[in-house]
Design a protein around this motif. Sequence first.
Motif, PDB file in Angstrom:
ATOM      1  N   SER A 106       0.810  -1.218   0.000  1.00 48.29           N
ATOM      2  CA  SER A 106       0.000   0.000   0.000  1.00 48.29           C
ATOM      3  C   SER A 106       0.842   1.265   0.000  1.00 48.29           C
ATOM      4  CB  SER A 106      -0.952   0.014   1.203  1.00 48.29           C
ATOM      5  OG  SER A 106      -0.227  -0.011   2.416  1.00 48.29           O
ATOM      6  N   THR A 154      -1.766  -2.068  -8.599  1.00 43.93           N
ATOM      7  CA  THR A 154      -2.993  -1.271  -8.622  1.00 43.93           C
ATOM      8  C   THR A 154      -3.555  -0.936  -7.245  1.00 43.93           C
ATOM      9  OG1 THR A 154      -4.266  -3.309  -8.886  1.00 43.93           O
ATOM     10  CG2 THR A 154      -3.656  -2.129 -10.896  1.00 43.93           C
ATOM     11  N   MET A 155      -3.116  -1.645  -6.196  1.00 42.94           N
ATOM     12  CA  MET A 155      -3.622  -1.366  -4.857  1.00 42.94           C
ATOM     13  C   MET A 155      -2.782  -0.337  -4.119  1.00 42.94           C
ATOM     14  SD  MET A 155      -6.235  -3.147  -5.047  1.00 42.94           S
ATOM     15  CE  MET A 155      -6.868  -2.826  -3.401  1.00 42.94           C
ATOM     16  N   GLN A 210      -1.382   2.889  -2.527  1.00 42.04           N
ATOM     17  CA  GLN A 210      -2.062   4.101  -2.081  1.00 42.04           C
ATOM     18  C   GLN A 210      -1.110   5.274  -1.866  1.00 42.04           C
ATOM     19  OE1 GLN A 210      -4.404   3.243   1.400  1.00 42.04           O
ATOM     20  NE2 GLN A 210      -5.625   1.684   0.375  1.00 42.04           N
ATOM     21  N   GLU A 247      -5.519   4.118  -9.875  1.00 38.39           N
ATOM     22  CA  GLU A 247      -6.778   4.702  -9.417  1.00 38.39           C
ATOM     23  C   GLU A 247      -6.910   4.722  -7.909  1.00 38.39           C
ATOM     24  OE1 GLU A 247     -10.204   3.148 -11.292  1.00 38.39           O
ATOM     25  OE2 GLU A 247      -9.608   3.752 -13.315  1.00 38.39           O
ATOM     26  N   ASN A 248      -6.173   3.850  -7.211  1.00 38.00           N
ATOM     27  CA  ASN A 248      -6.253   3.814  -5.747  1.00 38.00           C
ATOM     28  C   ASN A 248      -5.212   4.694  -5.071  1.00 38.00           C
ATOM     29  OD1 ASN A 248      -8.429   1.876  -5.203  1.00 38.00           O
ATOM     30  ND2 ASN A 248      -7.114   0.427  -6.275  1.00 38.00           N
ATOM     31  N   LEU A 304      -3.534   7.594  -3.331  1.00 37.02           N
ATOM     32  CA  LEU A 304      -4.033   8.721  -2.538  1.00 37.02           C
ATOM     33  C   LEU A 304      -2.950   9.756  -2.268  1.00 37.02           C
ATOM     34  CD1 LEU A 304      -6.136   6.751   0.121  1.00 37.02           C
ATOM     35  CD2 LEU A 304      -6.920   7.746  -2.035  1.00 37.02           C
ATOM     36  N   CYS A 314      -4.615   9.206 -12.241  1.00 35.31           N
ATOM     37  CA  CYS A 314      -4.642   8.924 -10.798  1.00 35.31           C
ATOM     38  C   CYS A 314      -5.597   9.917 -10.133  1.00 35.31           C
ATOM     39  CB  CYS A 314      -3.248   9.053 -10.195  1.00 35.31           C
ATOM     40  SG  CYS A 314      -1.963   8.075 -11.018  1.00 35.31           S
ATOM     41  N   ASN A 319      -7.766  10.034  -7.801  1.00 37.06           N
ATOM     42  CA  ASN A 319      -8.183  10.036  -6.397  1.00 37.06           C
ATOM     43  C   ASN A 319      -7.101  10.517  -5.435  1.00 37.06           C
ATOM     44  OD1 ASN A 319     -10.886   8.957  -6.759  1.00 37.06           O
ATOM     45  ND2 ASN A 319      -9.860   7.072  -7.393  1.00 37.06           N
TER      46      ASN A 319
END
Length: 357
Positions: free
Chosen positions: A196, A218-219, A221, A242-243, A245, A267, A269
């Motif tokens: 993450s 993809t996970m 963050q 996409e995940n 942050l 990206c 988000n």
Amino acid sequence: YIKLLELNINMSSEYTTSLFSMCLDAVAQNLHVVSEYQESGKILPSVIHNVLVAKYLKGCCSLYTDIDPIWFIDHFLQGELSKMDCSSFNHKKNPRIDDVKLLQSIVYNCMQLEKLYTSGLDLTNMTPIVSETPCNNKMSVLNMDGVKGISTESLISLLSKFPELNVISLGGINSCTDRVIHSIIYKNGQVNTNLSELRLSGVKSITDISMEYITQCTMLQSLIVNGCHGLTDRGIHILKLENLLELEICGVPLNEASCIVTMSENCPNIMRLNISAQRVVMNQDLLSISNNLLQLEYLDMTWNRNISPECFMEMLGLLQYIQKIYVVGCRKVRSDINNIQKYLNDNNREEVIIVSS
């Protein structure tokens, strides 16, 4: 109990583990007494100090140790410790401590560890961990920022012993190459879905190839690549997570802002963005980035002298969730900071913090 511990230590070269542990339990439940004991001018025996810190404060510390830390790892920490910070074992007052043996002892013995901090250790003579060493499937956080001397092979070998890591920090390790990043992202031919957070500040050996690997995770963050001078515009352009942050790209040598704009599209988000020292970002670029990252809460745009006060206020209008913005060194924005603050007050957004100095 402190006296009993001292007596127990003095009576035998081999400490009576059961009695020692019983006394430690009693002392640990009254740590304020330990503080009072030390404040009264008495010196807590360093073996007691170290084991208390290691066993009950969930870390290891060696400020004035006179005992081999590997001894109490072997005797007291197996199967018990969940978090260890052994960074301070590299203290100048303890030149006899072998950092390599210390880390190997931790890997071999502390199989319940979940978090390990080894910043600053000197692992120059470390050899790859033997393949027979069992893996620690509970380790979730590994911080090796600033570790010295470790080879690429040894780093890959060490990381392989912690297959369930969620957070990896390898800041400033020059032996962290594209091969190391590949070993992190791909496990047994499959993309690592546990990771993450990946923190690589100051790692100058990675290239855009690493970013190709990372964008498959993809996970993920949080990605920190501040000061990674081997990266180019392409490495930022290809990011599609996409995940994600949090992204920090301070000091990455970029030639055009279009790669950051494209990244913000792919990206969407991101909530925390650091583009400090990226002077390629102009007014329209900043607005495009803001329009793509409407969930942004934190922005560091330090030392961008291109952005006008008008653009900055337009950006504020887009970023309705923004909480904090760093504009240190942003000459044009800072020159009109009073009007910007008035704009925020007039729009009932006093909670937004503008850090200008």
